[in-house]
Design a protein around this motif. Structure first.
Motif, PDB file in Angstrom:
ATOM      1  N   UNK A 174       0.874  -1.172   0.000  1.00 50.01           N
ATOM      2  CA  UNK A 174       0.000   0.000   0.000  1.00 50.01           C
ATOM      3  C   UNK A 174       0.908   1.217   0.000  1.00 50.01           C
ATOM      4  N   UNK A 175       0.681   2.134  -0.939  1.00 50.93           N
ATOM      5  CA  UNK A 175       1.538   3.322  -1.076  1.00 50.93           C
ATOM      6  C   UNK A 175       0.772   4.553  -0.629  1.00 50.93           C
ATOM      7  N   UNK A 176       1.436   5.391   0.171  1.00 44.82           N
ATOM      8  CA  UNK A 176       0.829   6.632   0.641  1.00 44.82           C
ATOM      9  C   UNK A 176       1.748   7.805   0.299  1.00 44.82           C
ATOM     10  N   UNK A 177       1.255   8.759  -0.467  1.00 45.09           N
ATOM     11  CA  UNK A 177       2.060   9.908  -0.861  1.00 45.09           C
ATOM     12  C   UNK A 177       1.229  10.909  -1.632  1.00 45.09           C
ATOM     13  N   UNK A 178       1.788  12.098  -1.856  1.00 45.17           N
ATOM     14  CA  UNK A 178       1.003  13.146  -2.511  1.00 45.17           C
ATOM     15  C   UNK A 178       1.746  13.884  -3.632  1.00 45.17           C
ATOM     16  N   UNK A 179       2.892  14.567  -3.391  1.00 43.51           N
ATOM     17  CA  UNK A 179       3.480  15.418  -4.432  1.00 43.51           C
ATOM     18  C   UNK A 179       4.324  14.649  -5.440  1.00 43.51           C
ATOM     19  N   UNK A 180       4.957  15.414  -6.349  1.00 38.66           N
ATOM     20  CA  UNK A 180       5.799  14.813  -7.378  1.00 38.66           C
ATOM     21  C   UNK A 180       6.949  14.017  -6.772  1.00 38.66           C
ATOM     22  N   UNK A 181       7.461  14.459  -5.621  1.00 35.71           N
ATOM     23  CA  UNK A 181       8.527  13.727  -4.936  1.00 35.71           C
ATOM     24  C   UNK A 181       8.078  12.297  -4.648  1.00 35.71           C
ATOM     25  N   UNK A 182       6.839  12.131  -4.195  1.00 37.22           N
ATOM     26  CA  UNK A 182       6.288  10.804  -3.896  1.00 37.22           C
ATOM     27  C   UNK A 182       5.980  10.029  -5.162  1.00 37.22           C
ATOM     28  N   UNK A 183       5.563  10.730  -6.194  1.00 37.63           N
ATOM     29  CA  UNK A 183       5.210  10.071  -7.459  1.00 37.63           C
ATOM     30  C   UNK A 183       6.416   9.338  -8.054  1.00 37.63           C
ATOM     31  N   UNK A 184       7.616   9.913  -7.890  1.00 34.97           N
ATOM     32  CA  UNK A 184       8.826   9.255  -8.390  1.00 34.97           C
ATOM     33  C   UNK A 184       9.036   7.909  -7.694  1.00 34.97           C
ATOM     34  N   UNK A 185       8.771   7.861  -6.388  1.00 38.89           N
ATOM     35  CA  UNK A 185       8.914   6.599  -5.645  1.00 38.89           C
ATOM     36  C   UNK A 185       7.852   5.592  -6.061  1.00 38.89           C
ATOM     37  N   UNK A 186       6.628   6.065  -6.215  1.00 41.00           N
ATOM     38  CA  UNK A 186       5.542   5.177  -6.650  1.00 41.00           C
ATOM     39  C   UNK A 186       5.860   4.572  -8.015  1.00 41.00           C
ATOM     40  N   UNK A 187       6.328   5.408  -8.916  1.00 44.52           N
ATOM     41  CA  UNK A 187       6.667   4.929 -10.261  1.00 44.52           C
ATOM     42  C   UNK A 187       7.802   3.914 -10.215  1.00 44.52           C
ATOM     43  N   UNK A 188       8.806   4.170  -9.373  1.00 43.77           N
ATOM     44  CA  UNK A 188       9.938   3.241  -9.258  1.00 43.77           C
ATOM     45  C   UNK A 188       9.481   1.894  -8.719  1.00 43.77           C
ATOM     46  N   UNK A 189       8.617   1.902  -7.714  1.00 42.96           N
ATOM     47  CA  UNK A 189       8.098   0.651  -7.137  1.00 42.96           C
ATOM     48  C   UNK A 189       7.253  -0.094  -8.172  1.00 42.96           C
ATOM     49  N   UNK A 190       6.441   0.644  -8.897  1.00 43.60           N
ATOM     50  CA  UNK A 190       5.596   0.036  -9.941  1.00 43.60           C
ATOM     51  C   UNK A 190       6.459  -0.595 -11.041  1.00 43.60           C
ATOM     52  N   UNK A 191       7.471   0.157 -11.500  1.00 45.14           N
ATOM     53  CA  UNK A 191       8.337  -0.340 -12.575  1.00 45.14           C
ATOM     54  C   UNK A 191       9.201  -1.513 -12.138  1.00 45.14           C
ATOM     55  N   UNK A 192       9.420  -1.641 -10.823  1.00 41.97           N
ATOM     56  CA  UNK A 192      10.190  -2.778 -10.309  1.00 41.97           C
ATOM     57  C   UNK A 192       9.353  -4.054 -10.250  1.00 41.97           C
ATOM     58  N   UNK A 193       8.081  -3.932 -10.571  1.00 45.54           N
ATOM     59  CA  UNK A 193       7.222  -5.115 -10.652  1.00 45.54           C
ATOM     60  C   UNK A 193       6.509  -5.494  -9.377  1.00 45.54           C
ATOM     61  N   UNK A 194       6.524  -4.629  -8.385  1.00 42.99           N
ATOM     62  CA  UNK A 194       5.847  -4.941  -7.129  1.00 42.99           C
ATOM     63  C   UNK A 194       4.332  -4.835  -7.291  1.00 42.99           C
ATOM     64  N   UNK A 195       3.623  -5.552  -6.465  1.00 44.30           N
ATOM     65  CA  UNK A 195       2.161  -5.520  -6.483  1.00 44.30           C
ATOM     66  C   UNK A 195       1.674  -4.388  -5.572  1.00 44.30           C
ATOM     67  N   UNK A 196       1.131  -3.359  -6.179  1.00 42.78           N
ATOM     68  CA  UNK A 196       0.613  -2.209  -5.432  1.00 42.78           C
ATOM     69  C   UNK A 196      -0.895  -2.363  -5.330  1.00 42.78           C
ATOM     70  N   UNK A 197      -1.378  -2.632  -4.136  1.00 42.37           N
ATOM     71  CA  UNK A 197      -2.806  -2.933  -3.944  1.00 42.37           C
ATOM     72  C   UNK A 197      -3.653  -1.672  -3.763  1.00 42.37           C
TER      73      UNK A 197
END
Length: 318
Positions: A4-27
């Motif tokens: 489960x990912x919690x974040x708001x600004x562009x700084x957080x979006x970079x982390x979300x994108x990295x986790x997604x691109x690494x193939x993790x399951x984001x529920x």
């Protein structure tokens, strides 16, 4: 792992994108509610929400997380293995921190325990630090007090602004989060307690943005300008009009009579020329203004500004 990912600004979006691109399951993604913006006050989604919409990830936008039993029950029903928090903007209560079996982890924009708090990147620049970095950590009920996992250090450029450093650290943060998740999954993640020698990085208020010509050196004013770019801009007044400085430097190669300069008040304009630029006396050193913004005007290169606006030599910035 179910993340489960919690974040708001562009700084957080970079982390979300990295986790997604690494193939993790984001529920699911938890982000702040859409905010009205611009003259039309149109509701605008956060960068994290925009990415989640694009990737069809379920989105949750609670107005508050404390004493919100409905939301807490919803998180429990998702049964996340781990919660990743990056610049979410809200302090999580213990009821949420205790939900995932592998804990809640955070990406923080400093080398903890230095700069705990809401604005670590900004304060590193404001204070003229030469280095900073990213720390991943396990979250607890304190403000950035949890055990540290991984760190990555970076140099801060002499002319680097908060905006430029923010962008660099956001990408580093995403990569470090992916590595942190990998080590947690493999059971190899380190866990280091923070010491008591910490500094606090509180939210910035508007009062900090006013330039103190009387007491600050050229270097200190330069750090202020860098630190507030692009957040709000450092400001001063000339003839009753508010002027913002967006980019400045310390003048090193101009010729002047140091003894004669000392008779002028700090904040005095020493040189104002459409070709050479704008130079101002400070407590120590001379400040060269490179980018400026007049009242109710747009940001401009100083030479372009001086072609259309009069600033006379020996006038004094307030």
């Amino acid at each position: 792992m179910n993340i489960l990912f919690m974040g708001t600004p562009d700084f957080a979006k970079e982390s979300l994108e990295a986790v997604y691109n690494a193939g993790h399951k984001i529920i699911g993604v938890v982000t702040n509610p859409d905010k009205p913006k611009g003259r039309g006050m149109k509701l605008v989604a956060s960068p994290v929400k925009e990415f989640a919409v694009e990737k069809n990830i379920p989105i949750y936008q609670p107005v508050k997380v404390r004493k919100n039993e409905e939301f807490i029950d919803e998180i429990k029903s998702l049964n996340p293995d781990i919660i990743c928090v990056v610049a979410y903007g809200k302090i999580l209560p213990k009821e949420i921190l205790d939900i995932p079996k592998l804990g809640c982890i955070n990406v923080h924009g400093s080398l903890l325990p230095k700069y705990r708090g809401a604005a670590p990147i900004q304060w590193a620049v404001l204070n003229g630090d030469k280095k900073t970095g990213i720390t991943t950590m396990y979250m607890d009920v304190g403000m950035d007090t949890g055990d540290m996992i991984l760190k990555e250090e970076v140099e801060i450029g002499d002319n680097e602004t908060t905006g430029e450093l923010w962008e660099r650290l956001s990408k580093i943060g995403g990569n470090l989060l992916v590595e942190t998740l990998k080590q947690i999954e493999n059971g190899t993640a380190p866990r280091e307690k923070q010491g008591d020698d910490f500094t606090v990085a509180p939210m910035l208020d508007k009062e900090i943005a006013k330039i103190d010509w009387e007491n600050k050196t050229a270097q200190e004013i330069k750090n202020l300008v860098r630190g507030l770019n692009p957040i709000m801009g450092a400001y001063t007044f000339l003839n009753g009009k508010k002027i913002k400085f967006w980019k400045v430097n310390i003048a090193e190669n101009i010729e002047y009579d140091e003894e004669n300069v000392e008779i002028f008040r700090n904040g005095t304009v020493l040189i104002s020329d459409q070709r050479d630029g704008l130079f101002i006396k400070t407590k120590k050193g001379i400040l060269s203004v490179l980018e400026i913004q007049g009242e109710n005007a747009k940001r401009m290169n100083i030479c372009d500004f001086l072609r259309g606006n009069s600033i006379d030599e020996f006038e004094v910035f307030e």
